[in-house]
Design an enzyme around this catalytic site. Structure first.
Site, PDB file in Angstrom:
ATOM      1  N   TYR A  33      39.147  37.313  38.155  1.00 12.36           N
ATOM      2  CA  TYR A  33      37.993  36.781  38.884  1.00 12.36           C
ATOM      3  C   TYR A  33      37.510  35.496  38.262  1.00 12.36           C
ATOM      4  O   TYR A  33      37.914  35.112  37.158  1.00 12.36           O
ATOM      5  CB  TYR A  33      36.854  37.809  38.905  1.00 12.36           C
ATOM      6  N   ARG A  52      40.613  27.531  36.608  1.00 13.80           N
ATOM      7  CA  ARG A  52      40.691  28.668  35.685  1.00 13.80           C
ATOM      8  C   ARG A  52      41.080  29.944  36.428  1.00 13.80           C
ATOM      9  O   ARG A  52      41.849  30.773  35.918  1.00 13.80           O
ATOM     10  CB  ARG A  52      39.363  28.855  34.947  1.00 13.80           C
ATOM     11  N   ARG A 100      49.565  54.119  45.122  1.00 16.12           N
ATOM     12  CA  ARG A 100      49.470  53.968  43.669  1.00 16.12           C
ATOM     13  C   ARG A 100      50.845  54.006  43.001  1.00 16.12           C
ATOM     14  O   ARG A 100      51.591  54.972  43.145  1.00 16.12           O
ATOM     15  CB  ARG A 100      48.584  55.064  43.085  1.00 16.12           C
ATOM     16  N   HIS A 102      52.568  52.036  39.260  1.00 20.47           N
ATOM     17  CA  HIS A 102      52.321  51.094  38.179  1.00 20.47           C
ATOM     18  C   HIS A 102      53.041  49.765  38.371  1.00 20.47           C
ATOM     19  O   HIS A 102      52.532  48.719  37.957  1.00 20.47           O
ATOM     20  CB  HIS A 102      52.723  51.710  36.832  1.00 20.47           C
ATOM     21  N   GLU A 176      33.386  36.127  20.984  1.00 18.74           N
ATOM     22  CA  GLU A 176      32.519  35.714  22.081  1.00 18.74           C
ATOM     23  C   GLU A 176      31.541  36.842  22.368  1.00 18.74           C
ATOM     24  O   GLU A 176      31.470  37.807  21.610  1.00 18.74           O
ATOM     25  CB  GLU A 176      33.351  35.392  23.325  1.00 18.74           C
ATOM     26  N   LEU A 200      37.533  33.762  26.205  1.00 14.06           N
ATOM     27  CA  LEU A 200      37.689  33.121  27.503  1.00 14.06           C
ATOM     28  C   LEU A 200      37.302  31.649  27.365  1.00 14.06           C
ATOM     29  O   LEU A 200      36.264  31.340  26.776  1.00 14.06           O
ATOM     30  CB  LEU A 200      36.784  33.792  28.534  1.00 14.06           C
TER      31      LEU A 200
END
Length: 278
Positions: A33, A52, A100, A102, A176, A200
């Site tokens: 996100y 980004r 589902r 993996h 951070e 980040l």
């Protein structure tokens, strides 16, 4: 509109939006996100955030369903539909939809967008912090949806009457915060952790560095420790939601307050750029 959501071409108020159960986000948190503020219907640093966003997706081999220019246009169109132009603009892409499994779902990912009213702090009022050992994985440079450690740390900060948690690695290296970058002023210069895999690369962090360079304030992008944090002249916290905050307390102990003039120069320049751009 008061709030606005988007999912793969569908729009609506956030409480009306529905997501398929087989979106991989439900099973694995499989996505990335990005987010940032808008003011007066202008999205701040939108190109930096989108760059980004695409970089995070690329690092996880997620195929974007739109180009950068398309996403930028879509975000602005959605901002223009809102009742207020002061907003939090959030977007994420998940790896796709499927039963589902993996192994990766083939094809392009699912694009989500969320807009809600929000205001940027002017950064004048100090905040309080706590510290917590950083037990997250070793890919913190990817803005992944897997945020359980940050969620837990944010709750611990709230329970302590604080606004944010500072993470540190074994040996005391500060990385951070739960949802921010953290910096210190030491010997009259800004010291901020390097953009390696442990933090980040914050957009607001980059704008603080830009402000310091404009003001001819030295910048050192080097690791620093908890001892450095507690003994710093000032402690700064930055995020896209609140560009330049400062702390006066960590773990119940007073910090900062030793170079308020320099702190104010940085805060004022960062906010000046934001107000001028929006």
């Amino acid at each position: 509109m008061k709030t606005l959501g988007y999912y793969n071409g569908k729009f609506g108020e956030l409480d009306e939006m529905m997501i398929p159960m087989n979106d991989r986000v439900c099973w694995f948190g499989d996505g990335v996100y990005d987010a940032g503020p808008a003011r007066n219907y202008k999205i701040f640093a939108v190109d930096e955030h989108i760059d980004r966003f695409f970089n995070s997706a690329g690092l996880l081999d997620i195929k974007m369903p739109v180009a950068k220019t398309e996403l930028k246009k879509l975000l602005q169109e959605m901002v223009n539909k809102m009742d207020t132009g002061n907003l939090f603009v959030y977007y994420q892409v998940t790896r796709g939809t499927g039963i589902r499994n993996h192994v990766y779902t083939e094809g392009a990912g699912n694009l989500w967008i969320m807009l809600k009213p929000a205001e940027i702090s002017d950064g004048i009022k100090p905040i309080k912090l706590i510290t917590l050992e950083d037990t997250r994985f070793l890919h913190c440079n990817i803005k992944t949806l897997n945020l359980i450690p940050s969620v837990v740390a944010s709750q611990k900060a709230k329970e302590a009457g604080c606004q944010e948690t500072v993470f540190y690695r074994p040996g005391g290296r500060v990385t951070e915060c739960a949802h921010s970058n953290v910096h210190i002023i030491k010997d009259g210069k800004l010291v901020t952790a390097p953009t390696d895999n442990l933090i980040l690369p914050g957009i607001a962090r980059a704008h603080i560095i830009k402000a310091c360079k404009k003001l001819e304030i030295p910048v050192s992008e080097t690791p620093y420790t908890l001892d450095d944090l507690f003994n710093a002249e000032e402690v700064l916290v930055s995020s896209s939601s609140n560009l330049c905050l400062h702390a006066d307390e960590i773990d119940g102990k007073p910090v900062g307050g030793k170079n308020p003039e320099l702190l104010e120069k940085i805060r004022a320049e960062v906010l000046r750029e934001f107000y001028e751009a929006t």
